[in-house]
Design a protein around this motif. Structure first.
Motif, PDB file in Angstrom:
ATOM      1  N   GLN A 677       0.829  -1.217   0.000  1.00 40.73           N
ATOM      2  CA  GLN A 677       0.000   0.000   0.000  1.00 40.73           C
ATOM      3  C   GLN A 677       0.863   1.268   0.000  1.00 40.73           C
ATOM      4  O   GLN A 677       0.595   2.231   0.701  1.00 40.73           O
ATOM      5  CB  GLN A 677      -0.947  -0.005   1.197  1.00 40.73           C
ATOM      6  N   GLU A 679       3.777   1.771   1.141  1.00 36.40           N
ATOM      7  CA  GLU A 679       4.664   2.003   2.283  1.00 36.40           C
ATOM      8  C   GLU A 679       6.127   2.128   1.867  1.00 36.40           C
ATOM      9  O   GLU A 679       6.889   2.887   2.483  1.00 36.40           O
ATOM     10  CB  GLU A 679       4.529   0.863   3.295  1.00 36.40           C
ATOM     11  N   ASP A 682       8.012   5.534   1.377  1.00 41.72           N
ATOM     12  CA  ASP A 682       8.469   6.398   2.464  1.00 41.72           C
ATOM     13  C   ASP A 682       9.985   6.563   2.436  1.00 41.72           C
ATOM     14  O   ASP A 682      10.507   7.654   2.708  1.00 41.72           O
ATOM     15  CB  ASP A 682       8.037   5.828   3.815  1.00 41.72           C
ATOM     16  N   THR A 713      -6.421   5.279  -5.586  1.00 43.58           N
ATOM     17  CA  THR A 713      -6.104   5.442  -4.164  1.00 43.58           C
ATOM     18  C   THR A 713      -4.609   5.306  -3.919  1.00 43.58           C
ATOM     19  O   THR A 713      -4.004   6.080  -3.165  1.00 43.58           O
ATOM     20  CB  THR A 713      -6.869   4.401  -3.329  1.00 43.58           C
ATOM     21  N   GLU A 716      -2.819   8.368  -5.338  1.00 44.12           N
ATOM     22  CA  GLU A 716      -3.020   9.530  -4.468  1.00 44.12           C
ATOM     23  C   GLU A 716      -2.016   9.507  -3.314  1.00 44.12           C
ATOM     24  O   GLU A 716      -1.456  10.551  -2.947  1.00 44.12           O
ATOM     25  CB  GLU A 716      -4.449   9.548  -3.930  1.00 44.12           C
ATOM     26  N   LYS A 717      -1.792   8.319  -2.757  1.00 43.70           N
ATOM     27  CA  LYS A 717      -0.789   8.203  -1.693  1.00 43.70           C
ATOM     28  C   LYS A 717       0.597   8.564  -2.230  1.00 43.70           C
ATOM     29  O   LYS A 717       1.380   9.249  -1.558  1.00 43.70           O
ATOM     30  CB  LYS A 717      -0.779   6.782  -1.134  1.00 43.70           C
ATOM     31  N   THR A 721       3.373  11.811  -1.407  1.00 41.90           N
ATOM     32  CA  THR A 721       4.700  11.466  -0.908  1.00 41.90           C
ATOM     33  C   THR A 721       5.826  12.005  -1.779  1.00 41.90           C
ATOM     34  O   THR A 721       6.861  12.440  -1.280  1.00 41.90           O
ATOM     35  CB  THR A 721       4.830   9.928  -0.808  1.00 41.90           C
TER      36      THR A 721
END
Length: 765
Positions: A677, A679, A682, A713, A716-717, A721
């Motif tokens: 998802q 992650e 990051d 979705t 968008e994340k 970032t």
């Protein structure tokens, strides 16, 4: 002195398990028929090991998919999203497959669990998921059932179980506010229940694999190891606990490891031969601890050097006595092919240098027989080792000279990335959120049959290439139709992303049945690098040029990078891996330059294995990353600024190597992020990664079809970032293993998702 084994390949010498699983998933066979195939494989392998004189034969090393996922089921660590399937009371095997592959049926749409590399191997495991309120219970009885099965057939079985601390360390917290090791108090009672039932069933020895003892562990983790094994010993003082770690030394963990109340400690003396001296220098002689010497390489296919192994055995025996020494492979034989006897086309000279799983069992027996006085076996082995060391098949002076002439300029692009990015944006005029795929498209039965018929002589080369051209043009037209921005030719002419190149490079050879498991039913046939590597001719230019000539859009040239070719091959062990990597890098560089000269403006050099090659100990990271990054840069730096270099990485944690990924200086990197998802982004955001990046929005390792909304979705994340101007839209990985209906639906949704994001970006201006 006993000989034993840590684990055996589960796929079968003819990939029987792969074929049975895929037939079951396709509805062609029943669960009973699948289970019958599995039992036949287990019995065959137990019988083989008994015939080879293995005193303790592993059981529970068999799995339909993955041993870590099996452990999640054993302890009831089943994520909550699978509750609807449990309520339907689907069979445990179907639940396992749903957790590994996702589930999209009868109104249920459930994503798969994450998958990542098993330490520094090319095997993938399913990552356990833990919540703060996690509970455990003895759910799957597979370990008991397989022990009883082996016992019933009179095999001296040793149950193999992933240890409780490593199980937690290999997982991931799925909610905030806790550390997964804090769950040991809830988990350990389940392990005790399992061990109690094994003892009741008649087990007197259990192999607990704790491979995380090969990692850099903090004091908290080491204390948990101490407390955990103290509790296990207190609960089962008469149970022989065989503690196994592998792939590295115990390092700074050694004092704690030697204090654990276990009966036998396994050492990987292939990856870390020096640790035997370290241990024998301690007071271990004054204890009752037994040592298992992992002296036969469980990860490579070269014949054991008996003389070298005997020195280690004799050193240990002279200190501890023969009764306290066992010999074994360095790790499970899961990572090597089943049987060299199935190879009929390898030259006899080179075949005499090799050993697969079955032959490695024989090597263990030979070593014990030599210790008992059979010098003829030692003489035969010495002759094979000498033959390899002196063979003219291995060494080529022109390759060595080119490597020796390397300068720093050979590993540097002409201009820095900001300059290149401006030039490429002006030249390509791609929209925001440009779409592409990672390279391969589904390899249907028809495509595979074309290659098979060509090999059998049923098709001429002209007929074969005409069929591949037709398939390539069709996939180009389809990509144009759905609106992809940067196209690929589909790679229909390729068997495997490493094998295809190895077949065209000197210094490589290929097996016919040298299959190893990568994940689930996915098996690969790694090339064997036996000698100096060079590129005698173009490898991909013909097909990339053909594809580009049939479209006005950008067509990517597709290559596999030097480190991945190295990592996914069985590599020669008579010179440093860095030297072999550089030889491959120069060969790939020649191909990159040839593609550019042929008019290919976008070239992808895949390096999914950069992260997996990272040594397990931090003190060894810098040296590896220096030569691995350099090898990639050598392969990519022979082109002009106008040529855009892409790379791809999948199923890796990037935090600890992000600066080195940036140092690779690829114009665009594409990565796997859908299962996590986003992650994994990051690390790129925290580092302020400067180059362009394509976070995967379509999990290609699952048959489920993500909707456009699901991909939006994820995008968008990503847009929150990273800078939008640097974002690409693509699947997680190549689509070779997927079917066409799901691929077409998913990629059409992906393009729609990109269009929505462009519209939103335009409106926000």
């Amino acid at each position: 002195m006993i000989i034993h084994n840590l684990g055996y390949p589960r796929i079968g010498s003819q990939r029987e398990l792969k074929k049975a699983c895929e037939s079951y998933w396709a509805g062609k066979i029943t669960l009973d028929e699948l289970q019958a195939v599995a039992r036949a494989i287990r019995l065959q392998h137990w019988e083989l090991q008994q015939q080879k004189g293995i005193d303790r034969i592993p059981c529970n090393d068999f799995s339909y998919y993955d041993q870590v996922l099996d452990t999640s089921l054993m302890v009831g660590a089943i994520p909550a999203r699978y509750a609807p399937l449990q309520e339907k009371k689907i069979h445990e095997t179907d639940l396992l497959f749903a957790m590994a592959r996702g589930y999209q049926r009868d109104g249920d749409d459930i994503t798969a669990m994450e998958m990542t590399k098993w330490f520094d191997t090319n095997y993938h495991y399913i990552v356990p998921e833990f919540a703060a309120n996690q509970s455990f219970h003895f759910f799957s009885r597979k370990v008991i059932d397989q022990f009883l099965e082996a016992k019933k057939d009179n095999y001296a079985a040793k149950p193999v179980i992933l240890g409780p601390v490593s199980f937690l360390l290999l997982g991931k917290e799925k909610s905030a506010g806790f550390h997964r090791l804090s769950l040991i108090g809830k988990l350990l009672p389940v392990y005790m229940d399992v061990l109690a039932q094994l003892i009741k069933a008649g087990a007197d020895m259990v192999q607990l694999d704790e491979p995380c003892l090969s990692l850099d562990l903090d004091e908290t983790a080491l204390q948990i190891f101490s407390d955990t094994y103290a509790q296990l010993h207190a609960a089962f003082p008469r149970l022989h606990i065989f503690l196994a770690s592998y792939f590295e030394c115990y390092g700074k963990n050694l004092p704690v490891v030697l204090s654990l109340p276990v009966q036998t400690l396994h050492l990987d003396l292939v990856r870390c031969p020096s640790q035997l001296d370290d241990i024998l220098a301690t007071s271990v002689a004054d204890t009752s601890l037994r040592l298992s010497l992992g002296i036969v390489d469980g990860r490579n296919i070269w014949k054991n050097n008996y003389e070298r192994s005997l020195q280690q055995i004799q050193k240990a025996v002279s200190t501890l006595g023969e009764e306290r020494i066992a010999i074994a492979p360095s790790c499970s034989l899961l990572h090597v092919p089943c049987d060299l006897d199935n190879e009929t086309s390898i030259s006899p000279e080179i075949k005499n240098w090799m050993a697969f799983a079955k032959q490695k069992l024989q090597e263990l027996k030979d070593l014990r027989d030599i210790m008992n006085g059979n010098t003829a076996l030692l003489d035969t082995n010495k002759a094979a080792i000498h033959s390899r060391a002196t063979s003219p098949l291995i060494h080529r002076e022109e390759v060595k000279s080119r490597i020796a002439a390397f300068t720093a300029a050979d590993a540097r692009r002409k201009s820095a990335f900001p300059v290149r990015q401006h030039i490429q944006q002006e030249q390509f005029k791609l929209p925001l959120f440009p779409t592409t795929t990672i390279g391969s498209f589904p390899q249907t039965d028809d495509i595979r049959q074309l290659r098979a018929r060509l090999k059998k002589g049923e098709l001429t080369t002209v007929q074969y290439e005409a069929a591949i051209e037709k398939a390539t043009i069709e996939v180009i037209r389809w990509q144009e139709e759905i609106g992809l921005d940067v196209l690929v030719h589909g790679e229909f002419e390729r068997n495997d992303m490493v094998e295809y190149f190895g077949e065209q490079l000197q210094g490589f050879l290929f097996t016919k049945n040298g299959w190893v498991q990568s994940y689930g039913s996915r098996c690969v046939k790694p090339p064997v690098i036996f000698g100096d590597v060079s590129r005698p001719a173009d490898m991909t230019v013909r097909w990339s040029s053909f594809a580009q000539a049939h479209t006005g859009k950008l067509m990517k040239g597709m290559l596999t990078g030097p480190v991945t070719i190295l990592q996914w091959s069985f590599v020669r062990d008579d010179q440093p891996r860095s030297v072999t990597a550089n030889q491959i890098a120069w060969a790939i560089r020649d191909e990159v330059v040839a593609l550019e000269q042929a008019g290919i403006k976008v070239i992808q050099i895949d390096e999914p294995a950069i992260r997996e090659g990272l040594p397990l100990r931090k003190e060894n990271h810098a040296a590896y990353l220096e030569w691995a990054v350099q090898a990639f840069r050598i392969s990519a730096s022979g082109v002009k600024d106008e040529t855009q270099i892409h790379t791809h990485m999948c199923y890796s944690e990037f935090n600890d190597i992000i600066e080195h990924i940036a140092a690779m200086d690829a114009d665009v990197i594409t990565i796997e992020t859908s299962r996590s998802q986003m992650e994994l982004l990051d690390a790129f955001a925290d580092f302020k990664y400067p180059n362009e990046i394509g976070p995967g929005v379509y999990d290609i390792h699952s048959p489920r079809q993500p909707s456009a909304e699901e991909m939006i979705t994820l995008l968008e994340k990503a847009a929150v970032t990273l800078p939008v101007r640097n974002l690409w839209v693509n699947p997680d990985c190549g689509l070779k293993t997927r079917k066409w209906p799901e691929t077409k639906a998913a990629l059409a949704n992906m393009v729609r998702a990109a269009e929505v994001m462009r519209t939103r970006a335009a409106s926000a201006k």
